[in-house]
Design an enzyme around this catalytic site. Structure first.
Site, mmCIF file in Angstrom:
data_model
loop_
_atom_site.group_PDB
_atom_site.id
_atom_site.type_symbol
_atom_site.label_atom_id
_atom_site.label_comp_id
_atom_site.label_asym_id
_atom_site.label_seq_id
_atom_site.Cartn_x
_atom_site.Cartn_y
_atom_site.Cartn_z
ATOM 1 N N SER A 1 -11.827 -0.202 10.056
ATOM 2 C CA SER A 1 -12.139 0.447 8.781
ATOM 3 C C SER A 1 -12.033 -0.495 7.582
ATOM 4 O O SER A 1 -12.626 -0.211 6.534
ATOM 5 C CB SER A 1 -11.190 1.627 8.555
ATOM 6 O OG SER A 1 -11.336 2.561 9.589
ATOM 7 N N HIS B 1 -4.205 2.992 2.845
ATOM 8 C CA HIS B 1 -4.812 2.735 4.155
ATOM 9 C C HIS B 1 -6.164 2.049 3.945
ATOM 10 O O HIS B 1 -6.730 2.103 2.858
ATOM 11 C CB HIS B 1 -4.974 4.071 4.896
ATOM 12 C CG HIS B 1 -4.898 3.942 6.384
ATOM 13 N ND1 HIS B 1 -5.927 4.335 7.214
ATOM 14 C CD2 HIS B 1 -3.920 3.464 7.180
ATOM 15 C CE1 HIS B 1 -5.576 4.105 8.471
ATOM 16 N NE2 HIS B 1 -4.369 3.578 8.481
HETATM 17 ZN ZN LIG Z 1 -9.408 4.077 13.535
#
Ligand SMILES: [Zn+2]
Length: 525
Positions: free
Chosen positions: A111, A172
């Site tokens: 990500s 995140h």
């Molecule tokens: Zn993931």
């Protein structure tokens, strides 16, 4: 010629090939057939401008195509329909493209690299945020000279309002890529940077969020920005000092904060923005007055926010993704210059990693609701809404289940009432994973992560004959045992509506998403 065959009206003949001027009446009157004609007429009447006032980018983390298909069936079946015929809200958008998700150095991406591509317009390595491929992951001294600008930063500089929302920790990878530059996605707070030298030279991600305004003004001399206007998510632990005295009413650990530098970034944010509104629970969220608030900062959980199905179990209560989205849109649209909002559903990915399709699908349905809130609260002529994922998961829809078969159920074939048996004599579920922790039956458990407390299933097939696979706590079987189910490398989708949406077509590189946003808002002008 059979009397049932009729001449096709000229307007509709467009759809059929030019020489097929006659069709059976029952075909013309068939609902599938008529629906196809209606869709064409809609397409022909589409008028789409190019310049948008506002852009909203929705990212369903880990929301691959199989997740979309299964989630639309899941949503339909929650409403007592077969499900296959339905559409998630954004699947009705007029423009769609396929997106190649690989990172510069990885066939199957993570990500950090994918969101950097979407928000900065270039692909980079896996695991790094807001920097190009010339860095070395984890090496602090390679950041310098390799930082890249993000659409959120450019929107700030242009004087638009900005917002970032996630159900994951706000530090995140996906949300971080909108505001931070880091050679390691894991440097969420100072205690995560293990190299003592790097601690001084490389600012941790949470600190970069709070210092966003100062850092951006340092990078572009002469600009005056006012910082990200609306921020909401989880991850409070990265903002609080490692001291029980700083715990919030919502704390789950004995000591909620992780920071080893004694800084309390929540207090720092409040000092920077004394007129701003900081909230940490449902009550605080409900009290936000969007008309009066000048800046909003919400941290609703020590770590990630809850799965939507598990939200009722949150200690101090927390808003849903659709509630946060609605509030953000109504707050940001006060700005007559426009806004850029990024919304991530972070936990679709986590449900899959845990091997629990129920939560991945349930969070996808909530994500689709959030998109609908954005549609309902904006003017379609001035707002470009983009909906995409960062990568897929090794999640499959298998066998030959009959129409309307429970999507979380065992495969029951057309014309049958009993589950189909595999070659080993055992029934099998429609949904499954190519790898991961594998079979677990946790019954009514609504937290997918509870599965991490159980052993990884390594003993092949399970006899599911007497197991209800449709419960929230059922974890699907996996072929290859692994501690965590993995991402997958196939393309994901990009859906668009509003001005600039017509640029969403074909098979594209993930970095093109930024260029579509840039074109619509004229960010680099
Ligand atoms: Zn993931």
């Amino acid at each position: 010629m059979n009397a049932k065959w009729v001449t096709v009206p000229a307007a509709l003949a467009f759809a059929a090939s030019a020489h097929a001027a006659v069709l059976p009446k029952h075909q013309m009157e068939n609902n599938w057939y008529k629906d196809g004609q209606d869709q064409l007429v809609k397409k022909l009447n589409l008028k789409t401008g190019l310049k948008a006032k506002n852009v909203i980018l929705f990212v369903g983390d880990g929301m691959g195509v199989s997740t979309l298909t299964a989630a639309r069936i899941f949503e339909g079946q929650m409403n007592d329909k077969p499900g296959e015929e339905g559409y998630l809200s954004f699947e009705k958008f007029p423009y769609t493209a396929l997106v190649k998700t690989y990172n510069v150095d990885a066939q199957t991406p993570d990500s950090a690299g994918t969101m950097t591509a979407m928000i900065s317009g270039l692909k980079t390595d896996a695991g790094v945020i807001g920097v190009d491929e010339d860095v070395v992951r984890g090496q602090c001294d390679t950041v310098k000279g390799n930082q890249v600008a993000t659409a959120v930063e450019l929107a700030e500089i242009k004087g638009l309002s900005t917002g970032v929302i996630s159900t994951a920790r706000i530090t995140h990878a996906t949300p971080a890529a909108t505001y931070a530059k880091s050679v390691d996605r894991n440097w969420e707070d100072v205690s995560d940077i293990k190299d003592e030298m790097a601690k001084d030279k490389c600012e941790d991600i949470a600190s970069q969020l709070v210092n966003f305004e100062k850092n951006l003004e340092k990078r572009y001399l002469g600009i005056d920005v006012d910082g990200i206007d609306f921020v909401m998510g989880g991850g409070r632990r990265h903002f609080l000092p490692k001291d029980a005295a700083a715990n919030s009413a919502d704390a789950r650990s004995e000591v909620e904060g992780d920071r080893t530098d004694n800084r309390n970034l929540v207090t720092e944010w409040q000092e920077k923005y004394p007129q701003g509104t900081y909230v940490m629970d449902q009550k605080g969220f409900d009290a936000i007055d969007v008309a009066k608030a000048s800046k909003v900062f919400g941290l609703f959980n020590e770590s990630h926010m809850q799965y939507e199905a598990d939200r009722k179990n949150d200690k101090a209560g927390e808003p849903s993704l659709s509630e946060m989205t609605e509030t953000a849109v109504n707050f940001l649209k006060k700005d007559k210059d426009g806004f850029l909002l990024v919304v991530e559903s972070g936990r679709i990915d986590h449900g899959h990693h845990a091997g629990n399709a129920y939560n991945a699908l349930n969070d996808t349905v909530e994500f689709a609701k959030a998109v609908q809130k954005a549609v309902d609260n904006t003017n379609p002529e001035e707002t470009l809404i983009l909906v995409t994922a960062d990568h897929s998961h090794v999640f499959t829809i298998a066998g030959y289940p009959k129409r309307g078969n429970p999507i979380l159920g065992k495969v029951v074939a057309v014309g049958e009432t009993e589950p189909t048996k595999a070659a080993d004599g055992k029934p099998y579920t429609t949904l499954g994973y190519a790898n991961g922790r594998g079979f677990m039956d946790l019954g009514t458990e609504t937290d997918a992560d509870a599965g991490y407390g159980q052993d990884i299933h390594k003993d092949g097939r399970v006899d599911l004959s007497n197991i209800d696979t449709t419960t929230p706590g059922f974890h699907q079987e996996a072929t290859v045992p692994k501690s965590s189910e993995t991402h997958a490398g196939e393309d994901i989708t990009l859906h668009a509506t509003g001005p600039g949406a017509q640029l969403v077509q074909g098979v594209v590189e993930q970095s093109d998403v930024y260029h579509i946003i840039n074109k619509a808002l004229g960010l680099d002008k």
